[in-house]
Design a protein around this motif. Structure first.
Motif, short mmCIF file in Angstrom:
data_model
loop_
_atom_site.label_atom_id
_atom_site.label_comp_id
_atom_site.label_asym_id
_atom_site.label_seq_id
_atom_site.Cartn_x
_atom_site.Cartn_y
_atom_site.Cartn_z
N THR A 43 0.90 -1.24 -0.09
CA THR A 43 -0.04 -0.06 0.09
C THR A 43 0.86 1.26 0.13
O THR A 43 1.87 1.44 0.80
CB THR A 43 -0.94 -0.02 1.29
N GLY A 45 0.93 5.38 0.47
CA GLY A 45 0.48 6.90 0.81
C GLY A 45 0.83 7.75 -0.08
O GLY A 45 0.51 7.76 -1.18
N GLY A 47 4.30 8.18 -0.87
CA GLY A 47 5.47 7.89 -1.47
C GLY A 47 6.50 8.63 -1.11
O GLY A 47 7.55 8.90 -1.74
N HIS A 48 6.55 9.62 0.04
CA HIS A 48 7.34 10.26 0.65
C HIS A 48 8.76 9.43 1.27
O HIS A 48 9.60 10.13 1.85
CB HIS A 48 6.70 11.16 1.51
N SER A 49 8.38 8.14 1.53
CA SER A 49 9.40 7.39 2.02
C SER A 49 10.58 7.40 1.19
O SER A 49 10.58 7.23 -0.10
CB SER A 49 8.88 6.04 2.65
N GLN A 110 2.18 13.92 3.26
CA GLN A 110 2.07 12.35 3.62
C GLN A 110 0.61 12.02 3.89
O GLN A 110 -0.26 12.87 4.65
CB GLN A 110 2.80 12.13 4.63
N SER A 111 0.34 10.66 3.82
CA SER A 111 -1.07 9.99 4.17
C SER A 111 -0.90 9.98 5.82
O SER A 111 0.44 9.62 6.14
CB SER A 111 -1.19 8.90 3.39
N THR A 118 5.33 4.98 9.87
CA THR A 118 6.66 5.00 9.90
C THR A 118 7.16 6.10 10.90
O THR A 118 8.29 6.21 11.09
CB THR A 118 7.23 5.86 8.40
N HIS A 121 7.16 12.33 12.52
CA HIS A 121 7.14 13.41 13.68
C HIS A 121 7.09 14.92 13.31
O HIS A 121 7.74 14.95 12.17
CB HIS A 121 8.25 13.00 14.69
C1 FAD Z 1 10.44 16.23 1.90
C2 FAD Z 1 10.03 15.32 2.92
C3 FAD Z 1 9.96 15.86 4.02
C4 FAD Z 1 9.86 14.99 5.36
N1 FAD Z 1 9.65 15.55 6.53
C5 FAD Z 1 9.60 14.69 7.64
C6 FAD Z 1 9.17 15.12 9.05
O1 FAD Z 1 9.43 16.39 8.92
N2 FAD Z 1 9.16 14.35 10.03
C7 FAD Z 1 9.32 12.98 9.64
O2 FAD Z 1 9.02 12.26 10.65
N3 FAD Z 1 9.18 12.47 8.49
C8 FAD Z 1 9.46 13.34 7.40
N4 FAD Z 1 9.79 12.69 6.24
C9 FAD Z 1 9.49 11.25 6.16
C10 FAD Z 1 8.07 10.96 5.81
O3 FAD Z 1 7.04 11.60 6.68
C11 FAD Z 1 7.72 9.27 5.89
O4 FAD Z 1 8.55 8.66 4.95
C12 FAD Z 1 6.42 9.03 5.86
O5 FAD Z 1 6.09 7.63 5.57
C13 FAD Z 1 5.67 9.53 4.23
O6 FAD Z 1 4.18 9.04 4.28
P1 FAD Z 1 3.58 8.56 2.93
O7 FAD Z 1 2.10 8.84 3.11
O8 FAD Z 1 4.46 9.10 1.95
O9 FAD Z 1 4.17 6.78 3.17
P2 FAD Z 1 4.66 6.12 1.89
O10 FAD Z 1 6.08 6.38 1.88
O11 FAD Z 1 3.58 5.96 0.56
O12 FAD Z 1 4.49 4.77 2.86
C14 FAD Z 1 5.05 4.38 4.07
C15 FAD Z 1 4.72 3.15 4.71
O13 FAD Z 1 3.54 3.34 5.02
C16 FAD Z 1 2.68 2.11 4.61
N5 FAD Z 1 1.41 2.43 4.43
C17 FAD Z 1 1.08 3.57 3.89
N6 FAD Z 1 -0.33 3.80 3.63
C18 FAD Z 1 -0.83 2.50 4.17
C19 FAD Z 1 -2.14 1.96 4.53
N7 FAD Z 1 -3.21 2.67 3.99
N8 FAD Z 1 -2.22 0.89 5.30
C20 FAD Z 1 -1.12 0.27 5.76
N9 FAD Z 1 0.29 0.79 5.44
C21 FAD Z 1 0.43 1.78 4.62
C22 FAD Z 1 3.64 1.82 3.39
O14 FAD Z 1 3.29 0.32 2.87
C23 FAD Z 1 5.00 1.88 3.72
O15 FAD Z 1 5.29 0.84 4.65
C24 FAD Z 1 9.62 13.55 5.09
C25 FAD Z 1 9.72 13.09 3.66
C26 FAD Z 1 10.20 13.83 2.63
C27 FAD Z 1 10.29 13.23 1.42
#
Ligand code: FAD
Length: 164
Positions: A43, A45, A47-49, A110-111, A118, A121
């Motif tokens: 799944t 969200g 894609g910010h990881s 992020q989602s 993850t 914070h």
């Molecule tokens: C520019 C930038 C700035 C950032 N700033 C911060 C910050 O200030 N603080 C911080 O802590 N992090 C920060 N991050 C990291 C980011 O918040 C994490 O990587 C977070 O996971 C991103 O959420 P996402 O929705 O993109 O999840 P994704 O990267 O798409 O997915 C992350 C994980 O969540 C799982 N997942 C997603 N949706 C579901 C669902 N519905 N059910 C079960 N599992 C699911 C996915 O399978 C995956 O394992 C930053 C990243 C970037 C690129």
């Protein structure tokens, strides 16, 4: 063939399918379909990881069509969000109920499920990450069934869900 690229372009994958369920029923159907075809499922969200957490050649589920609030408990101030809700949407969704998040990171794209999973914070020594604010989850299992988890109900599943 479908292509997935994460936000930072450090991960690229070619899933067999990218499915976009808009309801719990559709989500269950996609999972049952993948299980019948012996396809792995991830799944995504926002894609910010930076790491290949959602890299797959199986089925990628995108929950952008499953956003918003399901329930609000006015007494406990607990809110049930749909997993695809983006953090930037949360303040406006909570405002009519006179509620707000305690803290937010500098990026809000992020989602909610990805951020919780993850341990995302914000800033400040006195604040926890988002996952510490989670009091319960509803989880869809690989066979398309779903269950609830909290500190009282399926506590091990709850802890694993609120910080993957
Ligand atoms: C520019 C930038 C700035 C950032 N700033 C911060 C910050 O200030 N603080 C911080 O802590 N992090 C920060 N991050 C990291 C980011 O918040 C994490 O990587 C977070 O996971 C991103 O959420 P996402 O929705 O993109 O999840 P994704 O990267 O798409 O997915 C992350 C994980 O969540 C799982 N997942 C997603 N949706 C579901 C669902 N519905 N059910 C079960 N599992 C699911 C996915 O399978 C995956 O394992 C930053 C990243 C970037 C690129």
């Amino acid at each position: 063939m479908s292509t997935f690229k994460n936000f930072a372009r450090t991960v690229r994958a070619h899933p067999a399918a990218i499915n976009r369920p808009r309801s719990v029923t559709e989500l269950s159907q996609y999972l049952q379909q993948a299980a019948a075809r012996h396809q792995p499922v991830r799944t995504v969200g926002a894609g910010h990881s930076f790491t290949p957490l959602v890299h797959t050649d199986g089925v990628l589920l995108n929950l952008d069509g499953f956003q918003g609030i399901e329930e609000v408990d006015a007494f406990t101030h607990e809110v049930l969000f749909r997993a695809g809700t983006r953090l930037w949407q949360v303040p406006a969704l909570l405002k009519p109920f006179h509620l707000a998040l305690e803290n937010m990171g500098d990026i809000d794209r992020q989602s909610i499920a990805g951020a919780i999973s993850t341990g995302t914070h914000g800033t400040g020594l006195k604040f926890t990450g988002l996952s510490a604010a989670v009091t319960g989850v509803q989880i869809m299992l690989a066979d398309g069934s779903h269950m609830r988890a909290s500190s009282q109900e399926n506590p091990e599943l709850f802890e694993a869900s609120r910080l993957g």
